[in-house]
Enzyme design. Structure first.
Site, short mmCIF file in Angstrom:
data_model
loop_
_atom_site.label_atom_id
_atom_site.label_comp_id
_atom_site.label_asym_id
_atom_site.label_seq_id
_atom_site.Cartn_x
_atom_site.Cartn_y
_atom_site.Cartn_z
N LYS A 194 0.87 -1.17 0.00
CA LYS A 194 0.00 0.00 0.00
C LYS A 194 0.91 1.23 0.00
CE LYS A 194 -3.55 2.79 0.47
NZ LYS A 194 -4.41 3.06 -0.69
N CYS A 219 -2.59 9.47 -6.89
CA CYS A 219 -3.72 9.21 -6.00
C CYS A 219 -4.85 10.22 -6.25
CB CYS A 219 -3.33 9.26 -4.53
SG CYS A 219 -4.76 8.93 -3.49
O1 ERO Z 1 -7.78 6.35 -2.08
C1 ERO Z 1 -6.72 5.74 -2.15
O2 ERO Z 1 -6.08 5.37 -1.15
C2 ERO Z 1 -6.21 5.47 -3.51
N1 ERO Z 1 -7.11 4.97 -4.41
C3 ERO Z 1 -6.76 4.77 -5.72
O3 ERO Z 1 -7.59 4.34 -6.54
N2 ERO Z 1 -5.52 5.05 -6.11
C4 ERO Z 1 -4.58 5.54 -5.26
O4 ERO Z 1 -3.45 5.79 -5.71
C5 ERO Z 1 -4.94 5.77 -3.89
C6 ERO Z 1 -4.01 6.31 -2.94
C7 ERO Z 1 -2.73 6.40 -3.06
#
Ligand code: ERO
Length: 311
Positions: free
Chosen positions: A45, A131
């Protein structure tokens, strides 16, 4: 039997399939499950300078054709993930891994990357420039000036293998402009694509996720044509030393095959992994191998980037 082995930079992987950042990678326990599966690697993550709770729930929803999320970058802090990949790299049977990172400002990104530079970690780093879900923070890679200023600073001190996670682009001129920026730097890979930002999914009269009045990143079937276009556009434009990781809409061996045809050296699975769990890697690997047998391909090199056009 054909092989789905691959390499990114100097790192070898027994299988080209792995998770996409954000899915099945928040805790050591989840990462261990990916490590134990048929996946060739895992990415963590995206880790920030400090631990984050993320956005209020509900913040993820499966939909008929994929998913919408506005997680808001919940994570245990970059040090948690850095400690774990360092621990694994010392184990003899360990796979190679990707450490996903980003700061909430360029300054934070540099603090994090300087800590990784100073650490014992020798593996790959994926800097998340895309993000879509932190209120008030635009997707970095849609701003070419900021992207360039971050990369130029990063490469003044960072010497470990680095790639970037990109948002989808939708215009040929933007492919040209983005590729011109990335070609200036010794990136090992680009990863196309993150979710399509700020879609809206509605059931009856109501949005399906709480943050941002329902706006969120779209994944799954909806995004495959956009993902393939981005993989291929960058495959055509980037220096051959910059490899492509293909992400978006992969739920079958055929989808993975298409990403590789477009130029991907590794293929990541997000929404479908969330829906099916880590056993998906064995299923899709078998489906991909069946296609390779049918076509007479022994290795990914036999068809990578060899998309046919209509004359
Ligand atoms: O909301 C998130 O944590 C997230 N969701 C995504 O679809 N892509 C992301 O890159 C990301 C957070 C880094």
């Amino acid at each position: 039997m054909p092989s789905t082995a691959t390499t990114i930079g100097n790192f070898a992987f027994d299988n080209c399939l792995m998770n996409a950042a954000g899915v099945y990678c928040m805790t050591r326990q989840e990462l261990d499950e990916i490590e134990a599966s048929a996946a060739g690697s895992f990415v963590t993550k995206t880790g920030t300078l400090e631990e984050r709770q993320g956005n209020p729930e509900p913040r993820y929803s499966d939909t008929a054709l994929g998913s919408i999320n506005s997680m808001g970058l919940p994570n245990l802090g970059f040090q948690y993930y850095l400690d774990y990949v360092i621990e694994l790299q010392d184990q003899p049977q360990s796979k190679n891994h990707f450490l996903s990172l980003v700061g909430l400002s360029p300054e934070e990104t540099h603090i994090i990357l300087k800590a990784v530079q100073a650490s014992e970690y020798q593996g790959l780093v994926e800097l998340n420039l895309s993000c879509p879900n932190v209120p008030g923070k635009p997707q970095i890679a849609y701003d070419f000036e900021t992207t360039e200023s971050i990369l130029s600073e990063v490469f003044s001190y960072f010497t470990k293998p680095l790639g970037v996670k990109l948002p989808p682009y939708f215009d040929i001129v933007h492919f040209d402009q983005a590729a011109a920026v990335f070609n200036k730097y010794p990136l090992v890979f680009v990863n196309c694509i993150n979710s399509i930002g700020n879609g809206l999914v509605i059931e009856d009269e109501t949005v399906v996720i709480k943050p941002k009045n329902g706006f969120g990143g779209i994944g799954g079937d909806y995004v495959k044509p956009t993902a393939l276009a981005n993989v291929h556009a960058f495959y055509q434009r980037l220096n051959p030393s910059i490899q492509i990781i293909g992400t978006g809409g992969v739920k079958s061996g055929r989808d993975a095959f298409e990403h590789i045809l477009c130029g991907a050296s590794m293929v990541q699975i997000g929404t479908a992994l969330h829906q099916e769990g880590p056993s998906i890697f064995e299923r899709i690997t078998n489906e991909l191998k069946a296609i390779m047998i049918e076509k007479g391909y022994q290795s990914l090199e036999d068809f990578r980037g060899k998309l046919h056009y209509i004359n």
